[in-house]
Every structure is written in C-alpha cells, then in structure tokens.
Design an enzyme around this catalytic site. Structure first.
Site, PDB file in Angstrom:
ATOM      1  CD  GLN A   1      34.876 -24.053  12.842  1.00 47.59           C
ATOM      2  OE1 GLN A   1      35.373 -23.671  11.273  1.00 47.59           O
ATOM      3  NE2 GLN A   1      33.697 -25.247  13.005  1.00 47.59           N
TER       4      GLN A   1
ATOM      5  CE1 TYR B   1      40.336 -22.811   2.329  1.00 44.87           C
ATOM      6  CE2 TYR B   1      39.854 -24.750   1.892  1.00 44.87           C
ATOM      7  CZ  TYR B   1      40.300 -23.787   2.677  1.00 44.87           C
ATOM      8  OH  TYR B   1      40.922 -23.988   4.039  1.00 44.87           O
TER       9      TYR B   1
HETATM   10  P1  NAD Z   1      37.324 -17.856   9.418  1.00 44.61           P
HETATM   11  O1  NAD Z   1      36.475 -18.005   7.933  1.00 44.61           O
HETATM   12  O2  NAD Z   1      36.291 -18.580  10.628  1.00 44.61           O
HETATM   13  O3  NAD Z   1      38.105 -17.382   9.943  1.00 44.61           O
HETATM   14  C1  NAD Z   1      39.266 -16.392   9.107  1.00 44.61           C
HETATM   15  C2  NAD Z   1      39.349 -15.081  10.180  1.00 44.61           C
HETATM   16  O4  NAD Z   1      40.143 -14.044   8.971  1.00 44.61           O
HETATM   17  C3  NAD Z   1      37.713 -14.197  10.054  1.00 44.61           C
HETATM   18  O5  NAD Z   1      37.525 -13.512  11.952  1.00 44.61           O
HETATM   19  C4  NAD Z   1      38.212 -12.748   9.241  1.00 44.61           C
HETATM   20  O6  NAD Z   1      37.597 -11.584  10.245  1.00 44.61           O
HETATM   21  C5  NAD Z   1      39.929 -13.276   9.810  1.00 44.61           C
HETATM   22  N1  NAD Z   1      40.350 -12.315   8.410  1.00 44.61           N
HETATM   23  C6  NAD Z   1      40.439 -12.743   6.787  1.00 44.61           C
HETATM   24  N2  NAD Z   1      40.487 -11.706   6.558  1.00 44.61           N
HETATM   25  C7  NAD Z   1      40.991 -10.600   7.169  1.00 44.61           C
HETATM   26  C8  NAD Z   1      42.454  -9.538   6.836  1.00 44.61           C
HETATM   27  N3  NAD Z   1      42.795  -9.170   5.343  1.00 44.61           N
HETATM   28  N4  NAD Z   1      43.198  -9.205   7.862  1.00 44.61           N
HETATM   29  C9  NAD Z   1      42.865 -10.370   8.524  1.00 44.61           C
HETATM   30  N5  NAD Z   1      41.931 -10.859   9.086  1.00 44.61           N
HETATM   31  C10 NAD Z   1      41.553 -11.541   8.316  1.00 44.61           C
HETATM   32  O7  NAD Z   1      38.203 -19.501   9.112  1.00 44.61           O
HETATM   33  P2  NAD Z   1      39.166 -20.493  10.327  1.00 44.61           P
HETATM   34  O8  NAD Z   1      37.509 -21.941   9.263  1.00 44.61           O
HETATM   35  O9  NAD Z   1      38.777 -20.122  11.170  1.00 44.61           O
HETATM   36  O10 NAD Z   1      40.173 -21.325   9.154  1.00 44.61           O
HETATM   37  C11 NAD Z   1      41.370 -20.920   9.638  1.00 44.61           C
HETATM   38  C12 NAD Z   1      42.048 -21.470   8.359  1.00 44.61           C
HETATM   39  O11 NAD Z   1      42.092 -22.836   9.262  1.00 44.61           O
HETATM   40  C13 NAD Z   1      42.099 -20.939   7.225  1.00 44.61           C
HETATM   41  O12 NAD Z   1      43.212 -20.682   6.575  1.00 44.61           O
HETATM   42  C14 NAD Z   1      41.291 -21.625   6.294  1.00 44.61           C
HETATM   43  O13 NAD Z   1      41.874 -22.365   5.460  1.00 44.61           O
HETATM   44  C15 NAD Z   1      41.891 -23.170   7.248  1.00 44.61           C
HETATM   45  N6  NAD Z   1      41.060 -24.287   6.903  1.00 44.61           N
HETATM   46  C16 NAD Z   1      39.810 -24.158   7.953  1.00 44.61           C
HETATM   47  C17 NAD Z   1      38.583 -25.513   7.843  1.00 44.61           C
HETATM   48  C18 NAD Z   1      37.603 -25.749   8.194  1.00 44.61           C
HETATM   49  O14 NAD Z   1      36.748 -26.805   9.024  1.00 44.61           O
HETATM   50  N7  NAD Z   1      37.091 -24.369   9.476  1.00 44.61           N
HETATM   51  C19 NAD Z   1      39.601 -25.995   7.617  1.00 44.61           C
HETATM   52  C20 NAD Z   1      40.688 -26.593   6.764  1.00 44.61           C
HETATM   53  C21 NAD Z   1      41.511 -25.358   6.878  1.00 44.61           C
HETATM   54  N1  SER Z   2      36.302 -27.029   5.728  1.00 46.79           N
HETATM   55  C1  SER Z   2      36.751 -26.395   4.658  1.00 46.79           C
HETATM   56  C2  SER Z   2      35.905 -25.496   3.638  1.00 46.79           C
HETATM   57  O1  SER Z   2      35.364 -26.286   3.851  1.00 46.79           O
HETATM   58  C3  SER Z   2      38.300 -27.438   4.121  1.00 46.79           C
HETATM   59  O2  SER Z   2      39.150 -26.467   3.928  1.00 46.79           O
HETATM   60  O3  SER Z   2      36.402 -24.527   2.752  1.00 46.79           O
END
Ligand code: NAD
Ligand code: SER
Length: 311
Positions: free
Chosen positions: A12, A142
């Site tokens: 995302q 998490y």
């Molecule tokens: P997501 O799940 O959409 O994307 C994660 C990506 O990592 C995926 O494309 C997946 O294929 C890839 N991935 C998984 N395992 C892997 C591996 N072994 N090697 C390489 N790639 C791998 O997550 P996101 O929402 O884009 O979040 C990214 C980061 O931001 C994460 O650390 C998440 O905890 C953090 N985060 C996201 C949010 C949110 O609301 N989206 C909020 C807080 C923190």
């Molecule tokens: N958007 C994220 C989740 O709900 C917060 O880290 O997991």
C-alpha cells in the site's frame, strides 16, 4: 547519485513511495523490490528486483551491485494478518529489520527508513493525545514487533551510529493500492463499498476513534524525515505522527454528504479488540518541533479524493 532501495515496494505504501521518490530523485536512482514476482504496472518503468528480505545474502548482493546507499524497509505483516500468523509475523518483522540494520552497521549503506505504528501503544497508554513517551504495553504481535524494532533502531544508532529514521504511522488511507491486512483498513473498504454497493458492514463499532492519515501526507512525512539534517532527528526510536482522528460513524456521515443513500451497519470482529487498545488521537509535537512536520489533508478532502479515486 547513489541509489535508493525500497523493500516491500508492491504494498500500500511502497507503490506510492516509489512513484514519489522517482519523481524527486530520478527513475534510474530508485530501485523497487518485493518478494512478489510481478512488478505492479504503476512502478514498472524503473528497475524492479524480486527480493526476500529474510535472505541477507541476496540483500547484500543487491545493495553492493547497485550502489545502494539508502534503504526504505516496508516489508512486514500488518496487525490483523499478524494475529493469524504470530510466529511468522515476529520473524519477518524482526529479521527483516536486523538484516537492514546490520548492512548499515557494516557501512554498506548510510541511511535507513523503517516505519513503526500506533500499534506500539496499548490499553494502559493514555488514549487521547497519546504522548511520544508514555506507558507502552502493546498486546498484539504486530505492536510487540514494532516496539521491539524501535528499541533496536535506537540501539543501533547509539552503539554503531546507524542513521535510522522512523515514524509511527497512523492508519493510512489511499486508493491507488490495496491495504495489506491492518486493523485500520475499514477506512479504505468503506469507500470501495460506498461507491460500488452503496452500503458497508463495518468490522469496528461506530464509536471506535483511531488516528488516520491520507497517503500523500504520509509519503511527504517519510521523505521529509529522510531529508532532514541529521542533527534535527532527536528521536531515534520512532516519532509520533498525527493526522486526523475519527470513528466509523463520523466517516459515514461525511460520506453521506457525497453519497446520500449510503448505509452502514456494524458487525465487530477480532479487529475490534485490537483497535480498543490503540490511541484515539496522537500528540506529534516532537515531530513538529524537530523536523517541522505538519499534516495537511483533512476528513472532507479525504472523502472527496477517495470517492473520486474509486469512482
Ligand atoms: P503492505 O502489506 O501493503 O505491503 C508490504 C509489502 O511487503 C507487500 O508488497 C509484500 O509483498 C512485501 N513483503 C512481504 N514479505 C516480504 C519479504 N519477505 N521480502 C520482501 N517483501 C516482502 O504494507 P504497507 O501498508 O505498505 O506497510 C508498509 C510498512 O508500513 C509496514 O512496516 C507497516 O507495518 C507500516 N505501517 C503501515 C500502516 C498502514 O496503515 N498501511 C500503518 C502503520 C505502519
Ligand atoms: N494500519 C496499521 C494496521 O492497522 C497500523 O499499523 O495494522
């Protein structure tokens, strides 16, 4: 120019971050990577490498061969998915971070971005305007992995002078790429369902307040913290970052201003228990003070952009 590697680029955040970094630093200087075989069409114009972050040998080879100096590590399991695979989530979320921190310790790269989350807080933390430093007792795998990651980031900074920078993202709202299995995903699903079906069954109760942020603000924050002079980054665990706070009922009322027939009902599932332990709102005065952070997109604008995006 030395190059940037985005790990977890198909997710995302990754897709939108790669697009923005390429606009700023040039397509050839930003390499996208993910465990997925196929590169998403929206980031296909630049180099894409399949990489499993658990494989530290492959990671180092890519870094050395491509003259990478900065890594944005986004690969992780998010809160809801992690609860279904706790051990795997712990291994991925921690080992991935160690592999990148070690590269910097060994002087193969110079700067790291690694995101933390509002999930580091727990039910004993103050729920309103949750401070930067407070009681932190996360109850999800998490949240435990993110809090541990924060402590390791600070440790590598203090012991080995590793330039690692981090933000505790709130729930992120966007339409260009699908959310990855978080507790805050309702704030995206609601728009898809409002536009396509005119109704939505929400897995959180109507009064569950959570901190949220529109993706363009999150991407801007990510780039701003990475661009800030080193001496301005006073916190090497992770910065609180507030966007706006609302609950499903507030959001539904805003959507009804654009889609008057939209109907919502509520059927809480296991994600309610997770959301109940997270803050209602966040105090991000440290980010404002240290690197001049300012949120810009409010709820009305989010609703407008999301409805247009999914229409
Ligand atoms: P997501 O799940 O959409 O994307 C994660 C990506 O990592 C995926 O494309 C997946 O294929 C890839 N991935 C998984 N395992 C892997 C591996 N072994 N090697 C390489 N790639 C791998 O997550 P996101 O929402 O884009 O979040 C990214 C980061 O931001 C994460 O650390 C998440 O905890 C953090 N985060 C996201 C949010 C949110 O609301 N989206 C909020 C807080 C923190
Ligand atoms: N958007 C994220 C989740 O709900 C917060 O880290 O997991």
């Amino acid at each position: 120019m030395s190059k940037i590697l985005v790990i977890g680029a198909c997710g995302q955040i990754g897709i939108e971050l790669v697009i923005e970094l390429r606009k700023l630093y040039g397509v050839k200087n930003v390499i996208a990577s993910d465990i997925k075989e196929q590169c998403p069409p929206s980031i296909v114009e630049g180099l894409y490498l399949q990489l499993d972050i658990m494989n530290h040998i492959q990671l180092e080879e890519i870094v050395v061969k491509n003259d990478i100096q900065q890594v944005y590590l986004l690969a992780a399991l998010l809160s809801a998915t992690a609860e279904k695979k706790p051990r795997f989530a712990w291994e991925l979320n921690m080992q991935g971070l160690f592999n990148v921190l070690e590269l910097a310790k060994n002087k193969k790269i110079t700067k790291i971005f690694w995101p933390s989350s509002i999930a580091v807080f727990g039910s004993n933390s103050p729920m309103d305007l949750t401070p930067q430093c407070t009681i932190m007792e996360p109850s999800t795998v998490y949240g435990i992995s993110k809090l541990s990651g924060e402590r390791w980031c600070e440790y590598y900074f203090k012991k080995y002078n590793v330039d690692v920078r981090s933000i505790r993202y709130p729930g992120l709202i966007s339409y260009k790429s699908a959310p990855g299995g978080g507790t805050t995903d309702y704030a995206i699903d609601i728009f898809i369902n409002a536009v396509r079906e005119g109704k939505y069954t929400c897995y959180l109760n109507e009064d569950t307040n959570l901190p949220m942020m529109y993706m363009t603000d999150a991407i801007r924050a990510t780039i701003e913290i990475m661009e800030a002079p080193k001496e301005q980054i006073m916190i090497r665990s992770s910065y609180n970052l507030a966007g706006i706070s609302f609950n499903p009922k507030d959001l539904a009322i805003e959507i009804q201003k654009k889609v008057p027939d939209f109907r919502i009902d509520y059927k809480p599932d296991f994600r309610q228990e997770i959301a109940d332990t997270w803050p209602n709102s966040i105090d991000d005065s440290a980010a404002k003070e240290d690197w001049k952070w300012k949120n810009s997109v409010g709820i009305e604008e989010i609703v407008k952009k999301m409805i247009t995006g999914f229409s």
